[in-house]
Design an enzyme around this catalytic site. Structure first.
Site, PDB file in Angstrom:
ATOM      1  N   LYS A  20     -13.868   3.777 -11.196  1.00 26.82           N
ATOM      2  CA  LYS A  20     -13.933   2.447 -10.564  1.00 26.82           C
ATOM      3  C   LYS A  20     -13.233   2.444  -9.210  1.00 26.82           C
ATOM      4  CE  LYS A  20     -11.587  -2.003 -10.937  1.00 26.82           C
ATOM      5  NZ  LYS A  20     -10.474  -1.690 -10.022  1.00 26.82           N
ATOM      6  N   ASN A  21     -12.000   2.973  -9.175  1.00 30.81           N
ATOM      7  CA  ASN A  21     -11.238   2.846  -7.932  1.00 30.81           C
ATOM      8  C   ASN A  21     -11.768   3.734  -6.812  1.00 30.81           C
ATOM      9  OD1 ASN A  21      -9.703   0.846  -9.001  1.00 30.81           O
ATOM     10  ND2 ASN A  21      -7.865   2.086  -9.331  1.00 30.81           N
TER      11      ASN A  21
ATOM     12  N   CYS B 230      -6.869  -8.702  -9.818  1.00 28.15           N
ATOM     13  CA  CYS B 230      -5.953  -9.026 -10.921  1.00 28.15           C
ATOM     14  C   CYS B 230      -4.622  -9.544 -10.391  1.00 28.15           C
ATOM     15  CB  CYS B 230      -5.696  -7.777 -11.753  1.00 28.15           C
ATOM     16  SG  CYS B 230      -7.154  -7.229 -12.637  1.00 28.15           S
TER      17      CYS B 230
ATOM     18  N   ARG C 135       0.748  -8.844  -4.077  1.00 29.30           N
ATOM     19  CA  ARG C 135      -0.045  -7.674  -3.662  1.00 29.30           C
ATOM     20  C   ARG C 135      -0.362  -7.806  -2.164  1.00 29.30           C
ATOM     21  NH1 ARG C 135      -4.675  -6.298  -8.027  1.00 29.30           N
ATOM     22  NH2 ARG C 135      -4.371  -4.208  -7.214  1.00 29.30           N
ATOM     23  N   PRO C 136       0.628  -7.533  -1.332  1.00 32.13           N
ATOM     24  CA  PRO C 136       0.424  -7.718   0.113  1.00 32.13           C
ATOM     25  C   PRO C 136      -0.557  -6.697   0.693  1.00 32.13           C
ATOM     26  CG  PRO C 136       2.537  -6.663  -0.312  1.00 32.13           C
ATOM     27  CD  PRO C 136       1.960  -7.004  -1.657  1.00 32.13           C
ATOM     28  N   ILE C 137      -1.097  -6.993   1.896  1.00 34.32           N
ATOM     29  CA  ILE C 137      -1.936  -6.005   2.581  1.00 34.32           C
ATOM     30  C   ILE C 137      -1.398  -5.739   3.999  1.00 34.32           C
ATOM     31  CG2 ILE C 137      -4.074  -6.343   1.250  1.00 34.32           C
ATOM     32  CD1 ILE C 137      -5.094  -8.065   3.602  1.00 34.32           C
ATOM     33  N   ASP C 138      -0.079  -5.916   4.139  1.00 36.18           N
ATOM     34  CA  ASP C 138       0.528  -5.734   5.465  1.00 36.18           C
ATOM     35  C   ASP C 138       0.334  -4.321   6.013  1.00 36.18           C
ATOM     36  OD1 ASP C 138       2.324  -5.287   3.165  1.00 36.18           O
ATOM     37  OD2 ASP C 138       3.764  -4.617   4.663  1.00 36.18           O
TER      38      ASP C 138
ATOM     39  N   ASP D 264      -1.734   1.808 -13.735  1.00 33.20           N
ATOM     40  CA  ASP D 264      -2.925   1.303 -14.438  1.00 33.20           C
ATOM     41  C   ASP D 264      -2.997   1.761 -15.888  1.00 33.20           C
ATOM     42  OD1 ASP D 264      -3.735  -0.040 -12.221  1.00 33.20           O
ATOM     43  OD2 ASP D 264      -5.332   1.341 -11.664  1.00 33.20           O
TER      44      ASP D 264
ATOM     45  N   ILE E  65       5.643   0.160  -9.442  1.00 31.50           N
ATOM     46  CA  ILE E  65       4.594  -0.206  -8.465  1.00 31.50           C
ATOM     47  C   ILE E  65       4.400  -1.724  -8.492  1.00 31.50           C
ATOM     48  CG2 ILE E  65       2.207   0.232  -7.687  1.00 31.50           C
ATOM     49  CD1 ILE E  65       3.706   2.867  -7.934  1.00 31.50           C
TER      50      ILE E  65
ATOM     51  N   ARG F 250     -14.995  -6.012 -15.594  1.00 29.81           N
ATOM     52  CA  ARG F 250     -14.902  -5.606 -14.186  1.00 29.81           C
ATOM     53  C   ARG F 250     -14.669  -4.113 -14.052  1.00 29.81           C
ATOM     54  NH1 ARG F 250     -10.272  -7.874 -11.166  1.00 29.81           N
ATOM     55  NH2 ARG F 250     -10.909  -6.053 -10.007  1.00 29.81           N
TER      56      ARG F 250
HETATM   57  C1  UD1 Z   1      -4.852   0.420  -6.140  1.00 30.09           C
HETATM   58  C2  UD1 Z   1      -5.754   0.322  -7.337  1.00 30.09           C
HETATM   59  C3  UD1 Z   1      -5.033  -0.328  -8.510  1.00 30.09           C
HETATM   60  C4  UD1 Z   1      -3.707   0.376  -8.783  1.00 30.09           C
HETATM   61  C5  UD1 Z   1      -2.884   0.507  -7.504  1.00 30.09           C
HETATM   62  C6  UD1 Z   1      -1.639   1.359  -7.686  1.00 30.09           C
HETATM   63  C7  UD1 Z   1      -7.914   0.066  -6.316  1.00 30.09           C
HETATM   64  C8  UD1 Z   1      -9.067  -0.812  -6.010  1.00 30.09           C
HETATM   65  N1  UD1 Z   1      -6.902  -0.483  -6.993  1.00 30.09           N
HETATM   66  O1  UD1 Z   1      -4.542  -0.909  -5.755  1.00 30.09           O
HETATM   67  O2  UD1 Z   1      -5.886  -0.245  -9.645  1.00 30.09           O
HETATM   68  O3  UD1 Z   1      -2.983  -0.363  -9.734  1.00 30.09           O
HETATM   69  O4  UD1 Z   1      -3.670   1.136  -6.470  1.00 30.09           O
HETATM   70  O5  UD1 Z   1      -1.986   2.624  -8.122  1.00 30.09           O
HETATM   71  O6  UD1 Z   1      -7.923   1.238  -5.994  1.00 30.09           O
HETATM   72  N2  UD1 Z   1       1.795  -2.536  -0.924  1.00 30.09           N
HETATM   73  C9  UD1 Z   1       2.448  -3.156   0.115  1.00 30.09           C
HETATM   74  N3  UD1 Z   1       1.732  -3.435   1.253  1.00 30.09           N
HETATM   75  C10 UD1 Z   1       0.417  -3.110   1.397  1.00 30.09           C
HETATM   76  C11 UD1 Z   1      -0.237  -2.466   0.319  1.00 30.09           C
HETATM   77  C12 UD1 Z   1       0.481  -2.203  -0.830  1.00 30.09           C
HETATM   78  O7  UD1 Z   1       3.629  -3.460   0.038  1.00 30.09           O
HETATM   79  O8  UD1 Z   1      -0.151  -3.374   2.452  1.00 30.09           O
HETATM   80  C13 UD1 Z   1       2.550  -2.236  -2.161  1.00 30.09           C
HETATM   81  C14 UD1 Z   1       1.984  -2.967  -3.383  1.00 30.09           C
HETATM   82  O9  UD1 Z   1       2.520  -4.252  -3.519  1.00 30.09           O
HETATM   83  C15 UD1 Z   1       2.373  -2.031  -4.504  1.00 30.09           C
HETATM   84  C16 UD1 Z   1       2.304  -0.652  -3.848  1.00 30.09           C
HETATM   85  O10 UD1 Z   1       2.341  -0.876  -2.450  1.00 30.09           O
HETATM   86  O11 UD1 Z   1       3.698  -2.258  -4.904  1.00 30.09           O
HETATM   87  C17 UD1 Z   1       1.075   0.136  -4.189  1.00 30.09           C
HETATM   88  O12 UD1 Z   1      -0.063  -0.659  -3.988  1.00 30.09           O
HETATM   89  P1  UD1 Z   1      -1.472  -0.047  -3.575  1.00 30.09           P
HETATM   90  O13 UD1 Z   1      -1.487   1.416  -3.868  1.00 30.09           O
HETATM   91  O14 UD1 Z   1      -1.825  -0.477  -2.204  1.00 30.09           O
HETATM   92  O15 UD1 Z   1      -2.437  -0.797  -4.562  1.00 30.09           O
HETATM   93  P2  UD1 Z   1      -3.918  -1.166  -4.328  1.00 30.09           P
HETATM   94  O16 UD1 Z   1      -4.532  -0.193  -3.362  1.00 30.09           O
HETATM   95  O17 UD1 Z   1      -4.092  -2.597  -4.052  1.00 30.09           O
END
Ligand code: UD1
Length: 419
Positions: free
Chosen positions: A22-23, A116, A121-124, A306, A328, A398
């Protein structure tokens, strides 16, 4: 509204085949936007996140043909249009449209990602990378607008302050057609990152170092079509291995890349689970007595966050005390209250999960609060005495391909009911 009803306690045995990851696939589909020709993906799982991504691609003008587990995507009729609402808001991975649209058109207007609820879950870090490459971000309503002001995206050196799967992949998507060299430091090393880099390289990109913590990308002018086999889903595999260890009377889990699961398998061995591993499968049988363990999740190759929820019902069968610390997603604990309703001795203590076993679970009415919590409840329902009813199961669909059919073929009494 859909619910799953399980009459638990049945012995499960037989073989289950794992689908594509999936991922990976949720990034591979948006990656096709960068190609000038048809891309075919094989091993695509039958999950609703894929259905949503196909709808989004078709709405933008791509032609998509699906046959069995293959997806042929023709991006030649694509148009870059704003996508503020709708399916975009239903899944987390819609953030990959930022990287791929920016990489192809230098501009993207995309609604904020859903997915979920695992706490914040920031995207900064995604934005930090796009901005370093010359994009500017503005918000309009629920949508984020990224644009380079007509200039080409340019390669940059980006240090990821936190190891992030999504930010690493998104940066690769934006960088493959950017001018010059991009270097991602402290990159995530998950197998899905290698899978996306493999697809992009087979489309003509120049990515080196995927799978290590430094990835280098030399931008190219154009990317062509290709055919790609999606890697097996290590999280789906881990879920079925945990299920087999809890209630399997001999279950063969096939299409497994064992090396993707080493952190997980090591912890099962610590509990006393015995597994027979062959080239691409794992055979697991329930053991009479297991030891409680502590689990701490960490980025790959550590124990995957996960798999923290799907392994929890198995932990509840073990002898002694244990705890789970999710480094995480500290707030990824929603399954705990539901498992406690099934007579599991489990609770949260601060951001930790603490449990004591062994427990005989009892059927109950519970709610899937997210995808992997839902998987945990399905396993718990299969282990429990009596009837379990799980609501909110759209989350489970999903991410788990044909889960009802697969479990039924192992001998489970499980039904998906649409109300
Ligand atoms: C992906 C996976 C999800 C998995 C996660 C961690 C997909 C679609 N989803 O989610 O199933 O649980 O990896 O293995 O592939 N973070 C920040 N800023 C950012 C991005 C992330 O602080 O801009 C933090 C998050 O809050 C979290 C950590 O980084 O604590 C890891 O998150 P991340 O690896 O980015 O998770 P996703 O890619 O959203």
């Amino acid at each position: 509204m859909k619910k799953i009803v399980i009459n638990g306690g049945r012995p499960l045995k037989g073989e289950v085949t794992i689908n594509g990851a999936k991922n990976s696939v949720v990034a591979l589909i948006p990656a096709v936007i960068l190609a000038d020709d048809i891309v075919t993906l094989d091993g695509v799982p039958a999950i609703s996140d894929v259905d949503s991504l196909i709808d989004i691609m078709e709405a933008m003008g791509a032609k998509v043909k699906r046959s069995e587990d293959s997806l042929e995507i023709d991006p030649r009729g694509l148009k870059n249009m704003p996508m503020p609402y709708g399916k975009i808001n239903s899944l987390r991975a819609s953030y990959y449209f930022y990287g791929s649209l920016l990489g192809r058109y230098g501009e993207a207007t995309v609604g904020l990602p859903g997915g979920c609820d695992l706490g914040p879950r920031p995207i900064d870090l995604h934005l930090k990378a796009f901005e370093a490459m010359g994009a500017r971000m503005t918000m309009s309503g629920n949508a984020m607008h990224l644009a380079t002001g007509g200039q080409p995206l340019k390669g940059a050196s980006i240090y990821m302050d936190t190891v992030s799967v999504g930010a690493t992949i998104n940066t690769m998507l934006a960088a493959v057609k950017a001018k010059g060299r991009t270097i991602i430091e402290n990159a995530a090393r998950e197998p899905e990152i290698i899978d996306v880099a493999t697809l992009l390289n087979n489309m003509g990109a120049h990515i080196r170092g995927a799978g290590t913590d430094i990835i280098t990308i030399e931008g190219v002018e154009r990317l062509h079509g290709t055919r790609h086999q999606v890697i097996p889903d290590r999280i789906e595999a881990g879920t079925y291995i945990a299920l087999a260890a809890a209630i399997g009377h001999g279950i063969q889990i096939s299409n497994v890349l064992y090396e993707h699961l080493e952190g997980f398998i090591a912890k099962l061995e610590e509990m006393g689970v015995r597994m027979t591993v062959s080239e691409d499968s794992v055979f697991v049988e329930k053991q009479e007595s297991l030891r409680a363990i502590h689990i701490k999740t960490s980025p790959y190759p550590g124990f995957a966050t996960d798999l923290q929820q799907p392994i929890t019902p198995l932990l509840l069968t073990a002898e002694g005390h244990g705890k789970i610390i999710d480094t995480i997603y500290e707030k990824r604990v929603n399954h705990v209250a539901e498992l406690a309703k099934m007579a599991g001795r489990i609770a949260t203590k601060g951001d930790q999960i603490v449990y004591e076993g062994p427990n005989q679970l009892q059927g109950a009415s519970v709610k899937a609060t997210d995808l992997r919590a839902g998987a945990a409840l399905v396993i718990a329902g299969l282990m429990a005495e009596g009837r379990t009813e799980i609501t909110n199961v759209e989350f489970i669909l999903r991410g788990y391909s044909n889960i009802i059919e697969k479990l039924t073929s192992l001998g489970a009494d499980i039904q998906l009911i649409e109300e």
